[in-house]
Design a protein around this motif. Sequence first.
Motif, PDB file in Angstrom:
ATOM      1  N   ILE A   1      26.727  48.125  17.426  1.00  0.00           N
ATOM      2  CA  ILE A   1      26.125  48.200  18.680  1.00  0.00           C
ATOM      3  C   ILE A   1      27.179  47.678  19.642  1.00  0.00           C
ATOM      4  O   ILE A   1      27.541  46.472  19.577  1.00  0.00           O
ATOM      5  CB  ILE A   1      24.980  47.246  18.454  1.00  0.00           C
ATOM      6  CG1 ILE A   1      24.056  47.896  17.457  1.00  0.00           C
ATOM      7  CG2 ILE A   1      24.190  47.156  19.852  1.00  0.00           C
ATOM      8  CD1 ILE A   1      22.547  46.804  17.274  1.00  0.00           C
TER       9      ILE A   1
ATOM     10  N   LEU B   1      22.161  54.498  24.979  1.00  0.00           N
ATOM     11  CA  LEU B   1      20.825  53.898  25.541  1.00  0.00           C
ATOM     12  C   LEU B   1      21.273  53.149  26.762  1.00  0.00           C
ATOM     13  O   LEU B   1      22.238  52.287  27.116  1.00  0.00           O
ATOM     14  CB  LEU B   1      20.276  52.740  24.940  1.00  0.00           C
ATOM     15  CG  LEU B   1      19.879  53.185  23.270  1.00  0.00           C
ATOM     16  CD1 LEU B   1      19.498  51.948  22.598  1.00  0.00           C
ATOM     17  CD2 LEU B   1      18.853  54.145  23.346  1.00  0.00           C
TER      18      LEU B   1
ATOM     19  N   ILE C   1      16.167  48.672  18.614  1.00  0.00           N
ATOM     20  CA  ILE C   1      17.630  48.871  18.686  1.00  0.00           C
ATOM     21  C   ILE C   1      18.490  48.358  17.366  1.00  0.00           C
ATOM     22  O   ILE C   1      19.045  49.382  16.717  1.00  0.00           O
ATOM     23  CB  ILE C   1      18.286  48.149  19.715  1.00  0.00           C
ATOM     24  CG1 ILE C   1      17.634  48.597  21.176  1.00  0.00           C
ATOM     25  CG2 ILE C   1      19.883  48.346  19.774  1.00  0.00           C
ATOM     26  CD1 ILE C   1      18.198  47.963  22.298  1.00  0.00           C
TER      27      ILE C   1
ATOM     28  N   VAL D   1      25.280  52.814  18.226  1.00  0.00           N
ATOM     29  CA  VAL D   1      24.472  52.448  19.494  1.00  0.00           C
ATOM     30  C   VAL D   1      25.633  52.207  20.519  1.00  0.00           C
ATOM     31  O   VAL D   1      26.164  51.354  20.260  1.00  0.00           O
ATOM     32  CB  VAL D   1      23.612  51.448  19.371  1.00  0.00           C
ATOM     33  CG1 VAL D   1      22.865  51.274  20.836  1.00  0.00           C
ATOM     34  CG2 VAL D   1      22.443  51.892  18.288  1.00  0.00           C
TER      35      VAL D   1
ATOM     36  N   MET E   1      25.382  51.264  24.349  1.00  0.00           N
ATOM     37  CA  MET E   1      24.275  50.681  25.429  1.00  0.00           C
ATOM     38  C   MET E   1      25.041  50.437  26.515  1.00  0.00           C
ATOM     39  O   MET E   1      25.825  49.547  26.520  1.00  0.00           O
ATOM     40  CB  MET E   1      23.454  49.787  24.654  1.00  0.00           C
ATOM     41  CG  MET E   1      22.434  49.017  25.570  1.00  0.00           C
ATOM     42  SD  MET E   1      21.259  47.910  24.650  1.00  0.00           S
ATOM     43  CE  MET E   1      22.176  46.665  24.266  1.00  0.00           C
TER      44      MET E   1
END
Length: 252
Positions: free
Chosen positions: A31, A175, A194, A205, A207
């Motif tokens: 992430i 995102l 998430i 991910v 973001m």
Amino acid sequence: MSFFTVDGISLQFGGLKAVDAVSFSVEKGEIFTIIGPNGAGKTSIFNLISRLYNPTSGKLFFEGRDITDVPPHQIAKLGIARTFQNIELFENATMLANLLVGRHCHATTQMWQEMLFLPSVRRAERDHRRKVEEVIEFLDLQAYRDKLIAGLPYGVRKVIEVARALCSEPKLILLDEPSSGLNVEETDDMSFWIRDIRSELGITVLMVEHDMTLVNRVSDRVLALNYGKVLASGTPSEVQAHPDVIAAYLGA
């Protein structure tokens, strides 16, 4: 090579450099969050990745492939999906219809087959519906399946936009400010989604986010931008402690 790599990417509008020689890499299962003040170039980077903009210079690589010149309509087929700062849903359609749009990149039937509603079309429709129902269950959206988007609360719409992106079965999801406009409770829920997207679905991910509480909760690494340039990168605590980031963004 990393799972996803941005190599010296720049975007210029006349004399304005929206993105200035930015480089970073995202590892599979990570992430990774981009932070920075308004106008820093965060969403411009997403638009470059989505191929809505053509870079002035630099390269984009996904799973070892150069995607810098891939047409926008092919990006989702490669396994990259995104959400938007401003919710982009069909308001006069149901949630289910909106999620089925997310399956478009997996369409395999021809128009003439669909007009005749051949067995192959019916099989494909069942497969698409099954995948959509899995996403509805994953994000606990069952109560809104047949509701018109126009009548749903803002926080629910934000989750539905994430759901539509997930329906394309991405390997990498972008995102764009997922907590924007959400209250504290809704932001808490978004942080769980998430993390579950990564841990349960195995999706990497990338973001963009302003809410530093959310950034700290979910991010493995953070990149800070200002005026299109990289200020710092590292863990959330490392980036927030960087003097240039404090001066430009955090203000303390």
